[in-house]
Design a protein around this motif. Structure first.
Motif, mmCIF file in Angstrom:
data_model
loop_
_atom_site.group_PDB
_atom_site.id
_atom_site.type_symbol
_atom_site.label_atom_id
_atom_site.label_comp_id
_atom_site.label_asym_id
_atom_site.label_seq_id
_atom_site.Cartn_x
_atom_site.Cartn_y
_atom_site.Cartn_z
ATOM 1 N N GLY A 1 0.906 -1.070 0.141
ATOM 2 C CA GLY A 1 -0.036 -0.045 0.168
ATOM 3 C C GLY A 1 0.836 1.335 -0.035
ATOM 4 N N GLY A 2 0.257 2.331 -0.017
ATOM 5 C CA GLY A 2 0.968 3.678 -0.044
ATOM 6 C C GLY A 2 1.268 3.970 -1.190
ATOM 7 N N THR A 3 2.377 4.918 -1.020
ATOM 8 C CA THR A 3 2.823 5.294 -2.696
ATOM 9 C C THR A 3 3.601 4.251 -3.416
ATOM 10 O OG1 THR A 3 4.868 5.885 -1.601
ATOM 11 C CG2 THR A 3 3.183 7.648 -1.516
ATOM 12 N N LYS B 1 -3.013 0.262 11.547
ATOM 13 C CA LYS B 1 -3.796 0.176 10.318
ATOM 14 C C LYS B 1 -3.633 1.741 9.664
ATOM 15 C CE LYS B 1 -8.063 -1.141 10.879
ATOM 16 N NZ LYS B 1 -9.255 -1.512 10.274
ATOM 17 N N GLU B 2 -3.609 2.681 10.544
ATOM 18 C CA GLU B 2 -3.430 4.264 10.252
ATOM 19 C C GLU B 2 -2.024 4.609 9.927
ATOM 20 O OE1 GLU B 2 -4.263 8.649 12.269
ATOM 21 O OE2 GLU B 2 -4.857 6.850 13.436
ATOM 22 N N LYS B 3 -1.232 4.052 10.709
ATOM 23 C CA LYS B 3 0.165 4.308 10.450
ATOM 24 C C LYS B 3 0.701 3.680 9.364
ATOM 25 C CE LYS B 3 1.184 6.906 14.143
ATOM 26 N NZ LYS B 3 1.775 8.457 13.939
ATOM 27 N N ASP C 1 -0.862 2.806 6.636
ATOM 28 C CA ASP C 1 -1.801 3.016 5.462
ATOM 29 C C ASP C 1 -2.214 1.653 4.831
ATOM 30 O OD1 ASP C 1 -3.002 4.458 3.373
ATOM 31 O OD2 ASP C 1 -1.296 4.283 1.924
ATOM 32 N N VAL D 1 -8.149 3.353 2.504
ATOM 33 C CA VAL D 1 -7.526 4.042 1.573
ATOM 34 C C VAL D 1 -7.922 5.484 1.378
ATOM 35 C CG1 VAL D 1 -6.515 4.218 -0.770
ATOM 36 C CG2 VAL D 1 -7.140 1.915 0.363
ATOM 37 N N ALA D 2 -6.830 6.301 1.263
ATOM 38 C CA ALA D 2 -7.295 7.959 1.203
ATOM 39 C C ALA D 2 -7.807 8.087 0.005
ATOM 40 C CB ALA D 2 -5.958 8.532 1.447
ATOM 41 N N LYS E 1 -6.382 -6.105 1.746
ATOM 42 C CA LYS E 1 -6.025 -4.932 0.543
ATOM 43 C C LYS E 1 -5.331 -5.633 -0.506
ATOM 44 C CE LYS E 1 -3.987 -0.465 -0.061
ATOM 45 N NZ LYS E 1 -3.282 0.398 0.508
#
Length: 570
Positions: free
Chosen positions: A157-159, A217-219, A221, A225-226, A264
């Motif tokens: 996940g993430g960038t 989960k928040e840290k 990502d 998902v944003a 995810k």
């Protein structure tokens, strides 16, 4: 004051297998391996740095603003002063020296920082987990949290930078840590405010494991998902993994939310997409092939299997603007859908993933005009579908076999005669270049034999039909039994000859019977016989008996025995 360039040899970047040359320069830093790509970082990217003991000597950990955490391993203890001076002179960064806890305790305190999860023992970190390496997390129990890490071929996940970095780090070594579980007992309060009463205090308390899970989960990502979801499907029945999940679909990934587990999955991990009509004329199945497979503890799921009722209709509107739809998904997605549920879900998946929908082959039709046949794989019942270039067995365990990997197919039956058997088996043997092995699909209805054979021949697959071989074997066995019957006849003839040779013994038995008869006559005479037995000739028989009783044998030493006959006086 260091020179313009400081060089360090035999340095490993992000747990790489091969070492390289690492350099500090006023404009930035770089790492060149013996083979591979060069890594560079500008001087404005560095935030903080740490020095600590590591497996290959000493490690320099760099905390960056947009590139996550960079690990440089393989330094010597004598390099500490040079590294500290370069960081101070070139980047105005102080090097922090950190010591790890070496007690070996498995209990401590978890602390969340901006980029890592620290597990502290006696106020010293025992280990750190970078959030960029966490691929998923689930509540494995009431007080237990499972943390899954990115594998060698998995995106994250993430960038994109974080995702590429995960692949780079995880692919570095053969042995990988794929999961870790934390036991978090007790309860905590949700907020910092003090509760006004005991009742209100109970409402603000929550499990410490839940707080740990939510924070991770928040840290990392891995939670929501944003951004807005493109589509959300509620309460979808999954046959593999078993249960009902909510599906949230985003621009580059989708999420499965269940009662116990959340997953995810990146769209780039979706390799195949199937739409299969179940032979019961009631349901349709959507099968999603994943590489790498979905993990649930020690279990891997390379295929996701969803089931829908054919008559279940769905009206659905995408949560997307028309400008974005025309710009990115023109001709792939629609703003409004009004079709059966399985068609709506499959069309949206197709538009977002870019994978074509694979359906059963038109060259195959079962005896009941269906696209698949019912069978069993080991102890699991399911359906075997014939595709244009492969076979697929669903739902569990889902098996996908392409035709180019098949050496030959054997049609056979276990037990019973050919005429009495109602089912047969199909064994698919793989080529030795594909690792060999075989898959045996059992208990296929006998009516499907001809349709399957025709399909195998149309795809130029080698067939070994043991059903015909069994008939030949039964015929040979029948001929063998007939030969054995002929041998029995010969043996019977030899047995009658043997009876002729033993006629002397039978005569002896006859004499015994006559003796018995005489004794019987004597006993009958003593008890008073009938007039028929005392008829003519009866007295002569008595005289003969008396003469036989009067015969004596005299034994002499100088010669043979001499008979001496006594005559009775009249």
């Amino acid at each position: 004051m260091p020179s313009d360039i400081e060089t360090f040899e035999n340095i490993f970047l992000d747990l790489s297998r091969t070492p390289g040359r690492f350099r500090f320069a006023p404009s930035g830093m770089g790492w060149r391996p013996t083979t591979g790509e060069i890594w560079k970082m500008a001087n404005t990217e560095l935030s903080t740095a740490q020095w600590s003991r590591a497996a290959r000597g000493y490690e320099l950990k760099l905390f960056t603003r947009t590139m996550g955490i960079v690990q440089l391993d393989g330094f010597e203890l004598d390099d500490l002063d040079r590294v500290k001076e370069c960081l101070k002179a070139y980047y105005k960064v102080n090097l922090e020296h950190r010591e790890h806890a070496l007690k070996g305790w498995n209990w401590g305190k978890a602390e969340f920082s901006k980029s890592e999860l620290y597990f502290n023992v006696a106020n010293k970190p025992a280990f750190e987990i970078p959030f960029a390496e966490v691929s998923n997390s689930n509540l494995a129990g009431k007080n237990e949290v499972a943390v899954e890490f990115a594998t060698a071929d998995a995106g994250g996940g993430g960038t994109n930078e974080a995702g590429n970095k995960k692949k780079k780090k995880a692919a570095a070594q053969l042995d990988q840590l794929v999961e870790m579980r934390f036991y978090v007992p007790g309860t905590v309060k949700k907020g910092d405010e003090e509760a006004g009463s005991d009742a209100e205090g109970e409402e603000k308390e929550m499990s410490a494991a839940n707080l740990f899970y939510d924070t991770l989960k928040e840290k990392a990502d891995i939670g929501e998902v944003a951004g807005d979801t493109y589509a959300t499907f509620l309460d979808i029945l999954f046959l593999t993994p078993r249960g009902r999940y909510d599906i949230d679909m985003y621009e580059s990934s989708f999420r499965l939310r269940g009662k116990t587990y959340d997953y995810k999955i990146q769209f780039e991990n979706v390799k195949k997409f199937f739409l299969l009509p179940k032979p019961d004329d009631v349901h349709n199945m959507i099968v999603i092939g994943l590489d790498p497979p979905l993990r649930q503890g020690q279990t891997k799921y390379p295929f996701l299997v969803m089931q829908f009722k054919r008559e279940e209709d769905m009206e659905f509107d995408l949560n997307i603007t028309e400008d974005l739809l025309n710009e990115r998904y023109a001709g792939k997605l629609q703003m409004h859908y009004e079709n059966p549920a399985h068609q709506v879900v499959s069309q949206i998946f197709k538009g977002l993933t870019g994978k074509r929908i694979i359906t059963p082959s038109r060259d195959f039709s079962s005896h009941h005009q269906q696209s698949g046949v019912k069978c069993s794989l080991k102890a699991n019942e399911g359906h075997l579908f014939c595709l244009d270039k492969a076979f697929i067995f669903v739902p569990k365990p889902a098996v996908f076999i392409t035709f180019d990997k098949i050496a030959h197919i054997t049609m056979s039956r276990v037990g019973g005669s050919v005429s009495a058997s109602r089912t047969f088996d199909v064994t698919v043997s793989l080529k030795s270049s594909e690792g060999g092995g075989e898959y045996q699909f059992n208990n296929i209805n006998r009516e499907e034999q001809s349709s399957l054979e025709d399909f195998f021949k149309s795809k130029n697959l080698r067939i070994k039909n043991d059903l015909v071989d069994d008939s030949s074997a039964l015929l040979a066995q029948a001929l063998k039994d007939q030969d054995m019957d002929d041998d029995d006849d010969v043996a019977a003839a030899r047995g009658s000859a043997d009876e002729d040779e033993e006629s002397v013994d039978e005569d002896f038995q006859a004499e015994s019977e006559s003796d018995v008869a005489e004794e019987y006559d004597s006993a009958h005479e003593s008890s008073g016989g009938s007039d028929d037995e005392d008829g003519p000739g009866g007295e002569e028989d008595e005289d003969e008996d008396e003469e036989m009783r009067d015969v004596e044998v005299e034994v002499r030493e100088d010669g043979p025995a001499k008979k001496k006959v006594k005559t009775s006086k009249k």
